[in-house]
Each structure stands twice: as C-alpha cells, then as structure tokens.
Design an enzyme around this catalytic site. Sequence first.
Site, mmCIF file in Angstrom:
data_model
loop_
_atom_site.group_PDB
_atom_site.id
_atom_site.type_symbol
_atom_site.label_atom_id
_atom_site.label_comp_id
_atom_site.label_asym_id
_atom_site.label_seq_id
_atom_site.Cartn_x
_atom_site.Cartn_y
_atom_site.Cartn_z
ATOM 1 N N TYR A 189 5.124 3.290 -8.191
ATOM 2 C CA TYR A 189 4.176 2.950 -8.882
ATOM 3 C C TYR A 189 3.379 4.362 -8.899
ATOM 4 O O TYR A 189 2.718 4.391 -9.878
ATOM 5 C CB TYR A 189 4.131 1.705 -8.453
ATOM 6 N N THR B 169 -5.096 -10.625 -10.883
ATOM 7 C CA THR B 169 -3.931 -11.052 -11.684
ATOM 8 C C THR B 169 -3.250 -11.104 -10.886
ATOM 9 O O THR B 169 -2.583 -10.514 -10.413
ATOM 10 C CB THR B 169 -3.768 -9.583 -13.126
#
Length: 268
Positions: free
Chosen positions: A162, A199
């Site tokens: 990532y 989130t």
Amino acid sequence: MGGLDLSGRKALVTGGAQGLGEGMAKALAAAGAKVVVSDLQKDAGEAVADALDSEYGGGNGFVAHDVTDDGSWENAVVAANDILGGLDILVNNAGVEITSLLTEVTADQIRKMLDVNVLGTTLGLKWGLRTMRPEGLAGQGGAIINIASVAATIAFPGIAVYSATKSAVDRLTRVAAMESGKLGYGVRVNCVYPGLVPTAMGAGLANDVAELGLFESPEAAVGAVIGLTPAGRLGEVTDMADAVVFLASNEARFITGIGLPVDGGMGM
C-alpha cells in the site's frame, strides 16, 4: 472550509460512496460546486448524490465506475460532463488497502492494490487531462487532486505494498503536473497525503495490524499512530476534505505538482 468559493465549478469524485470520498464530495458541494459521485457501490453512491441534492441544491449525480477499466473511465467523464454541463475538478480518491506482512502477501493482493491505486489513478489522470485540456470535452482547464497517503512517507509495518502504491501516486502527480504545464493544458495537478482517519478503512487497518501481532490491540495501534503525530490526534474526514477544497480553489491557482501532507505532522 470557510471563505473558499467553488460556485460554478463541476467536480467528479471517485470512491465517493463512503469515507473520505463522501466527505470530499460534501465539502466540494458545500463550497458551491456541483458534484458527480462515482463508485462501484451503486446504492450507497446514489444515496450520497441524493443527499448532496437535498442539502446543497439539485444538479449533482452518480455514475457507476470501475477505476481500473479504461472504458469505464471514459464513460464516467462523459457522464459527469453531461450531468454537470462541464468538468473542471477531478478527485482521484478511490483506493484499497490490504494489510499483510511482506513474508505473507499474495500476488493477488499485490495486483489488487496496484490495479486500484496505481492503474486507477493513472487512468484518472489520463481522462481528467483529456477532458479538461483546451481541445477536450469540457475544455476549460481545472484541477486534479490525487489522494495519496502518509504511508508514502513513513515506514509503518504491515502496509508495504500500500505504501509503495501511494508513493507511486506522488510521482504520477508530479509528472502529470509537468506534462500539463508544458503542453498548455491549464490543469493543475496536486496530491494530498492524509494521515490515519477512523473511517472503515482506518479502523480496519488498526484491527489488521493487531491481528498480525504487530501491536497488542487495535487500540495500541491507534495509540502508536497518535504517538507519532505531533498534533496529538487522529485526522478527521473534514481535515482531508478541506485540503481538497483548497487545492481545487482559485486560492491555490499557483500551486501544482505538490504533495500536501494533512497528517498532523506524522510524516515530517
């Protein structure tokens, strides 16, 4: 974000059905822009577009969109232009994060992150520039804001691939800004480095690194992030959304080719 006016502007936000993308779409609309939300999640994306209409007036919309597909990108920018009557802001927000130790990561996981985070952003730059440049479908110039990550600037365990993909987003941003300037496209290209935000993706990361044994618990992982952050807290969706509104606005008219850290100092 107080004082910034995007009235008359027309924006497409990818991955806008939830999380940071939803917050960015709402912030752009609150500043006066009309917004098309794009996402693979049709019901959630349409709900966000309907909420924008209800709160900020009609004229917004939704388009189903696979950012890894060239034809889907072409359809998305054409649809956005048709719905909005133009396009001069593109937020390349869609992204995925799969937590894994380097010794355990699979080829499929690597391909998934490369496809969405690198290929998706590259295709977004392609179609954004094509659409906004003088001879393009919209043809009025504008601003493209790519969403990278503080992961591109720090060595945090469990997110090597990532991190690599978000570093690529930074490089893509800078080359795109140079090409746009050299070729007279009139499109500014910048990126934002969000810090950790609670989130669904952020909470998932905390759970995942704890499950991998890198931290004693998700709470310990979050505490470690806060400990690395001079501002002493996690980020909020509005922190990231306000940065996007700024980079899209006329106040950022002489800013292009940069990566803006919005991470409370974590990546300094």
